[in-house]
Write an enzyme that holds these catalytic residues in place. Structure first.
Site, PDB file in Angstrom:
ATOM      1  N   SER A   1       0.876  -1.270  -0.060  1.00 47.93           N
ATOM      2  CA  SER A   1      -0.013   0.015  -0.067  1.00 47.93           C
ATOM      3  C   SER A   1       0.918   1.241  -0.108  1.00 47.93           C
ATOM      4  O   SER A   1       0.585   2.122  -1.108  1.00 47.93           O
ATOM      5  CB  SER A   1      -0.902   0.102   1.199  1.00 47.93           C
ATOM      6  OG  SER A   1      -1.406   1.324   1.479  1.00 47.93           O
TER       7      SER A   1
ATOM      8  N   LYS B   1       2.399   3.674  -3.891  1.00 47.32           N
ATOM      9  CA  LYS B   1       1.958   5.239  -3.798  1.00 47.32           C
ATOM     10  C   LYS B   1       3.354   5.938  -4.035  1.00 47.32           C
ATOM     11  O   LYS B   1       3.245   6.784  -4.565  1.00 47.32           O
ATOM     12  CB  LYS B   1       1.326   5.657  -2.570  1.00 47.32           C
ATOM     13  CG  LYS B   1      -0.266   5.307  -2.728  1.00 47.32           C
ATOM     14  CD  LYS B   1      -0.974   5.537  -1.627  1.00 47.32           C
ATOM     15  CE  LYS B   1      -0.759   4.624  -0.501  1.00 47.32           C
ATOM     16  NZ  LYS B   1      -1.504   4.609   0.807  1.00 47.32           N
TER      17      LYS B   1
HETATM   18  N1  URA Z   1      -0.503   3.938   5.402  1.00 43.04           N
HETATM   19  C1  URA Z   1      -0.813   3.631   3.905  1.00 43.04           C
HETATM   20  O1  URA Z   1      -0.986   4.138   3.132  1.00 43.04           O
HETATM   21  N2  URA Z   1      -1.233   2.145   3.942  1.00 43.04           N
HETATM   22  C2  URA Z   1      -1.026   1.135   4.884  1.00 43.04           C
HETATM   23  O2  URA Z   1      -1.454  -0.059   4.718  1.00 43.04           O
HETATM   24  C3  URA Z   1      -0.877   1.821   6.268  1.00 43.04           C
HETATM   25  C4  URA Z   1      -0.276   3.228   6.369  1.00 43.04           C
END
Ligand code: URA
Length: 453
Positions: free
Chosen positions: A186, A190
């Site tokens: 996750s 990004k």
């Molecule tokens: N921040 C995120 O963007 N994803 C997660 O899974 C945990 C913290």
């Protein structure tokens, strides 16, 4: 592949088997175009949560999520462009301080930040507490800001790693947030979708963080670095303590105020200062490692450079340039008083309650988790994604861990626009604070736990 295949994939992970790259990409594609229903996505998330993934699977999941949407090429920006990411905590306003410091040192910082959810604050909410500030930044504006100002922070759009948007929403309601492969993919998807030259990760550890133990936080940091490297991105990580809130304030306007006072050099919480210097130093080292013809520098010299950028006023000037560039009202920044004691009504919600010491002794703990809950109850954070935030709600600490107090001394002030919110947050704050009158051993509350390369 047909619907049967996703069932096979779920069963494979349920039976602790390794998923192939094709299976992982099939799953992420089905998440992105929503052809795999929520219940099957959730079943696989739970199987991953329970049975884990190896490095190769985590890397494939991360890359599939990275390319599930839009990516941003930054090759047209001159210099070594860096990113900094915190896994989230209570009172963490370091991005607001670090971005301008690094930009003032000639190292561009490109950030795509999120909003707060749960007990964790979000940088975008904090920045939007500045009147006029816009986190809606187009690709052209993002690149122009990086080139011109050297620091930009935009909100993640829906088209940026969209698979994570869907998966995170499901994880939030299926008890699958706490999973190293899912957290790594996750966060890193990004980060990797923004083509920076390097990333410094601040992995939080403690009661106010995703990872409560040092072992888990170190493991998370190590895997994030490994995945970054597999994706050919230079990464460094700092594991830092989040058992107590960071700095003197929690809440959106309040954290902007503290960041401004820090950059002006008038209020500098020692733990916050140590973390800021450590993260900036790691970023500067990443910059040096990728720069040709730049002389080597000792850690002491790097630290001096960072401190000088604050003391000379250059970092603060850069902060104002950054705010102006994103539409923020710089007269608001100028009107921020020099100390937290001078805070007027325009910076906080109308209601205020004092949190007092129940007995005399030494403060030996202020639990970040409880403080985060209190700040949420005050209206500074969201309980659901749709909740409106009260920008002036929050907490100002007058005392911190290790301070001596007498019964009745004010430890914190809490702000909200409603007496019921103040009442419930007061209880949480009182629960968060531990005072011992017969303390026999010194308190160890170092902010830096370790660094990883
Ligand atoms: N921040 C995120 O963007 N994803 C997660 O899974 C945990 C913290």
């Amino acid at each position: 592949m047909n619907k049967m295949d996703i069932i096979e994939i779920i069963e494979k992970k349920k039976n602790k088997k390794e998923l192939t790259k094709e299976e992982i990409y099939f799953f992420v594609e089905g998440v992105t175009n929503q052809s795999i229903p929520d219940y099957q996505q959730s079943a696989l998330l739970m199987a991953i949560c329970i049975n884990g993934m190896n490095y190769r699977e985590i890397k494939d999941l991360t890359m599939a999520m990275t390319y599930s949407g839009y990516t941003l090429d930054l090759t047209s920006v001159p210099g070594v462009v860096l990113d900094k990411h915190s896994t989230g905590g209570v009172g963490d306003k370091t991005t607001l301080i670090i971005g301008p410091i690094m930009a003032s040192l000639g190292v561009p910082v490109a950030k795509m930040s999120g909003r707060g959810l749960g007990i964790t604050g979000g940088t975008i909410d904090k920045l939007e507490a500045i009147p006029g500030f816009s986190s809606n930044v187009s690709e052209e504006q993002f690149i122009e800001a990086l080139t011109k100002v050297g620091f930009v922070d935009g909100a993640q759009t829906k088209s940026f790693a969209p698979a994570d948007k869907y998966l995170y929403a499901l994880r939030d309601v299926t008890g699958t947030v706490q999973s190293i492969p899912l957290i790594v993919s996750s966060i890193m998807s990004k980060k990797l979708a923004l083509f920076t030259d390097g990333i410094v990760l601040d992995v939080k550890c403690g009661s106010g963080a995703f990872m409560e133990t040092r072992e888990d936080a170190e493991e998370l940091a190590g895997i994030m670095i490994e995945v970054g490297k597999l994706a050919k991105r230079k990464c460094k990580a700092v594991v830092s303590d989040m058992n107590e809130p960071l700095g003197y304030t929690v809440g959106n306007i309040l954290e902007v105020v503290e960041a401004v006072q820090f950059l002006r050099g008038t209020v500098q919480n020692p733990r916050l200062k140590t973390l800021v210097i450590t993260l900036c130093s790691e970023m500067y080292k990443l910059y040096l490692e990728q720069s040709e013809g730049v002389p080597e520098m000792t850690d002491e010299k790097i630290e001096k450079l960072i401190l000088k950028s604050i003391d000379s006023g250059k970092a603060y000037k850069k902060f104002k340039e950054f705010v102006t560039n994103q539409g923020g009202d710089v007269s608001f920044i100028n009107s921020i008083p020099y100390t937290l004691e001078e805070l007027g009504e325009s910076f906080v919600s109308s209601g205020c309650v004092e949190i007092k010491a129940k007995k005399s002794g030494t403060i030996c703990g202020i639990t970040a988790h409880e403080v985060g809950r209190a700040s949420q109850a005050l209206g500074a954070g969201r309980i659901t994604k749709e909740d409106e935030i009260d920008m002036g709600a929050g907490i100002v600490f007058k005392k911190t861990v290790s301070d001596e107090v007498s019964e009745g001394d004010v430890i914190a002030l809490i702000y909200a626009d409603d007496k019921y919110k103040l009442k419930s947050a007061k209880k949480m704050m009182e629960k968060a604070i531990t005072i011992k009158s017969d303390l026999k051993e010194p308190i160890h509350n170092d902010i830096i736990i370790c660094k990883k390369n």
